[in-house]
Design a protein around this motif. Structure first.
Motif, short mmCIF file in Angstrom:
data_model
loop_
_atom_site.label_atom_id
_atom_site.label_comp_id
_atom_site.label_asym_id
_atom_site.label_seq_id
_atom_site.Cartn_x
_atom_site.Cartn_y
_atom_site.Cartn_z
N THR A 137 -2.64 -16.54 3.11
CA THR A 137 -1.81 -15.40 3.49
C THR A 137 -0.98 -14.90 2.33
O THR A 137 -0.42 -13.80 2.40
CB THR A 137 -0.91 -15.79 4.69
N ILE A 187 0.16 -18.86 8.90
CA ILE A 187 0.20 -17.43 8.58
C ILE A 187 1.61 -16.87 8.78
O ILE A 187 2.17 -16.21 7.88
CB ILE A 187 -0.80 -16.65 9.45
N SER A 193 4.18 -18.30 6.34
CA SER A 193 3.97 -17.74 5.01
C SER A 193 4.61 -16.37 4.88
O SER A 193 5.27 -16.06 3.88
CB SER A 193 2.46 -17.63 4.73
N LEU A 194 4.45 -15.53 5.89
CA LEU A 194 5.04 -14.19 5.85
C LEU A 194 6.56 -14.24 5.86
O LEU A 194 7.22 -13.42 5.21
CB LEU A 194 4.51 -13.38 7.04
N GLY A 243 1.71 -11.72 11.70
CA GLY A 243 0.94 -12.95 11.71
C GLY A 243 -0.06 -13.00 12.85
O GLY A 243 -1.21 -13.42 12.68
N ILE A 262 -2.93 -10.58 11.99
CA ILE A 262 -3.82 -11.15 10.97
C ILE A 262 -4.70 -12.24 11.58
O ILE A 262 -5.92 -12.28 11.35
CB ILE A 262 -2.99 -11.71 9.80
N HIS A 263 -4.10 -13.10 12.37
CA HIS A 263 -4.81 -14.21 13.00
C HIS A 263 -5.91 -13.70 13.93
O HIS A 263 -7.09 -14.07 13.79
CB HIS A 263 -3.78 -15.03 13.78
N ILE A 320 -8.77 -14.16 6.14
CA ILE A 320 -7.35 -13.78 6.06
C ILE A 320 -7.05 -12.89 4.84
O ILE A 320 -6.35 -11.88 4.98
CB ILE A 320 -6.45 -15.04 6.06
N VAL A 345 -4.65 -9.37 4.62
CA VAL A 345 -3.34 -9.34 3.96
C VAL A 345 -3.37 -8.47 2.71
O VAL A 345 -2.37 -8.39 1.98
CB VAL A 345 -2.83 -10.76 3.61
#
Length: 500
Positions: free
Chosen positions: A280, A447, A450-451, A465, A468-469, A494, A498
């Motif tokens: 990510t 994810i 991380s963001l 997140g 994205i997932h 991923i 991102v």
């Protein structure tokens, strides 16, 4: 085709979502604002649905149209008239009599009767074969299990081999919550009108709506002016959260994430969460886990920093990190409880998942710097209720979790719901059935955390997140199908999401 129809097309789904109650209370105001009556709005709905049916099923020559005692039934009568005008054979079944109908639906029924003959009663024998069924039985106002004769009609329609197009919402589905307590139409397609209803995006909706279409019936400008407390988030939203990086940036600029978990036998969970964070975009990821897992994790992913979870290493890691994730594979042993206690003293942004949530349910607290990511079973433990109560109203359950535990809540499931204490609410309209396999939640944790480390607010990180997932899972499903999808399949997709 009317002039209105020539100027209008069924558009993509909007991002603003409303309760069915709000739409019912306010659509008259919207119609008045654009200078049309509710009957004209009904005519537009029927015309739109007729054209969609013709587009989707151009070879269908015999339509069975089921009309209830509300305005959804009125839409059905309008569709029947358009179909007959085009030479399509129509079997039109109506529930009740014209005197029980709202004024607009009564007018539509009378137009059918005056031009095409009597409405067939609900106990009429259906044709042995039809090419298409139009469901106009029960609209978005239903709040309980369908009663007779509706329940029987719904079951009978579902047993036919013909595809079903539902008007506004599949009959029997709660348009506010997405729950279904009894019989519900299994639609191949659903065309919803005026505004997108929350119950079409979460809960049982994924099982019964089929492909979802939307037509504002000319009210799109008015709908856009309204304040919606619920947002539908998809991969198209990613650009608002994830910005290009500076060519002069370095790893320290992109977030230092501490990931804690992986008791004996569950080292894979913490490894997946940590690798998802790297994919990510985290600059640095440090893992604290059992000593037995250090060598296998480093061998599989040498970009990670891995240490044994001890009190000393945890203190150092918390001081170093921009964000913290705890829970994947953590267990509920004394080792896990000590880690939770130590992390709880920090004011840094953190994500709690899996066994961290089970421990939170035992010793609840409320804090603003935390994201929790329960599945329905964990949510039920956190709210001390039954899983079915969670699923009966997922939006309300997410709100209750945010009120009780603070911070941001990600209530996972079909149509994941994101909520916070400030009454922000979002539904992630991504994902597929292939995600029903072990480890998916660990990847999501990595994810989102991380963001957070990269500087997004907790609510935005949770929304992005989830998108994205689920978006990564949708790419995997497109490439290889849903069955057999595993959590690590998402990792290679991923980076595509991102870098919007």
């Amino acid at each position: 085709m009317t002039d209105h129809q020539q100027k209008r097309n069924i558009i993509s789904l909007p991002h603003s979502v409303f309760s069915a109650d709000w739409v019912r209370e306010n659509e008259k105001q919207g119609a008045r604002q654009i200078g049309v009556s509710l009957y004209q709005l009904m005519e537009r709905a029927g015309e739109s649905a007729f054209l969609l049916c013709r587009k989707l099923y151009p070879d269908a020559r015999h339509w069975l149209i089921l009309c209830g005692h509300g305005n959804n039934g009125g839409d059905g009568y309008v569709i029947g008239c358009y179909a007959r005008q085009c030479g399509i054979e129509v079997t039109l079944v109506g529930c009740g009599d014209e005197f029980t109908l709202p004024p607009e639906a009564r007018q539509a029924r009378e137009h059918w009767s005056n031009n095409y003959g009597p409405v067939l009663p609900e106990n009429t024998a259906w044709p042995e074969h039809c090419d298409l069924i139009v469901d106009g039985l029960l609209g978005p106002g239903i709040q309980s299990e369908p009663r007779e004769p509706y329940a029987s009609l719904i079951h009978k329609a579902n047993q036919y081999s013909a595809p079903i197009v539902a008007l506004d919402i599949p009959s029997g589905l709660n348009a506010n919550t997405g729950s279904a307590s009894g019989a519900v139409i299994q639609a191949s397609q659903t065309l919803t009108f005026v505004a997108l209803k929350s119950g079409l995006l979460t809960g049982h909706a994924r099982n019964v709506t089929g492909t979802l279409y939307y037509d504002a019936l000319g009210l799109s400008d008015w709908v856009m002016e309204q304040n919606s407390s619920i947002q539908r988030v998809t991969v198209t939203n990613l650009k608002q959260w994830i910005k290009p990086r500076s060519p002069c940036s370095h790893k320290g600029d992109h977030g230092k994430l501490l990931v804690i978990g992986g008791d004996i036998g569950t080292g894979g969970a913490i490894r997946m969460a940590a690798e998802a964070a790297l994919r990510t975009g985290s600059g640095l990821v440090r893992v604290l886990t059992r000593a037995e897992h250090i060598a296998p994790i480093l061998a599989a992913r040498p970009e990670l920093m891995v240490q044994e979870l001890t009190a000393e290493h945890l203190d150092t890691g918390i001081a170093w990190a921009d964000a913290i994730a705890i829970g994947p594979g953590l267990g509920t042993s004394e080792w896990a409880k000590a880690a939770i206690k130590q992390v709880s003293a920090s004011e840094k942004i953190m994500l709690w998942d899996a066994d961290a949530l089970n421990l939170l349910a035992i010793s609840p607290d409320k804090r603003q710097n935390r994201i929790i990511t329960p599945h329905p079973g964990e949510a039920a433990r956190l709210l001390q209720c039954q899983i079915q109560q969670i699923e009966n109203d997922r939006l309300l359950s997410a709100r209750k979790l945010a009120e009780r535990y603070g911070g941001v809540v990600v209530l996972k499931g079909a149509g994941t719901v994101i909520a916070d204490e400030n009454h922000h609410l979002a539904i992630a309209d991504v994902g597929n059935a292939g995600m029903a396999s072990g480890g998916m939640g660990d990847v999501l944790s990595g994810i989102i955390a991380s963001l957070c480390g990269q500087g997004l607010s907790p609510f935005d990180a949770a929304c992005a997140g989830c998108v994205i997932h689920g978006g990564a899972a949708d790419i995997v499903a497109w490439r290889q199908g849903e069955r057999g999808m595993i959590a690590t399949d998402l990792l290679r997709e991923i980076p595509t999401l991102v870098n919007p």
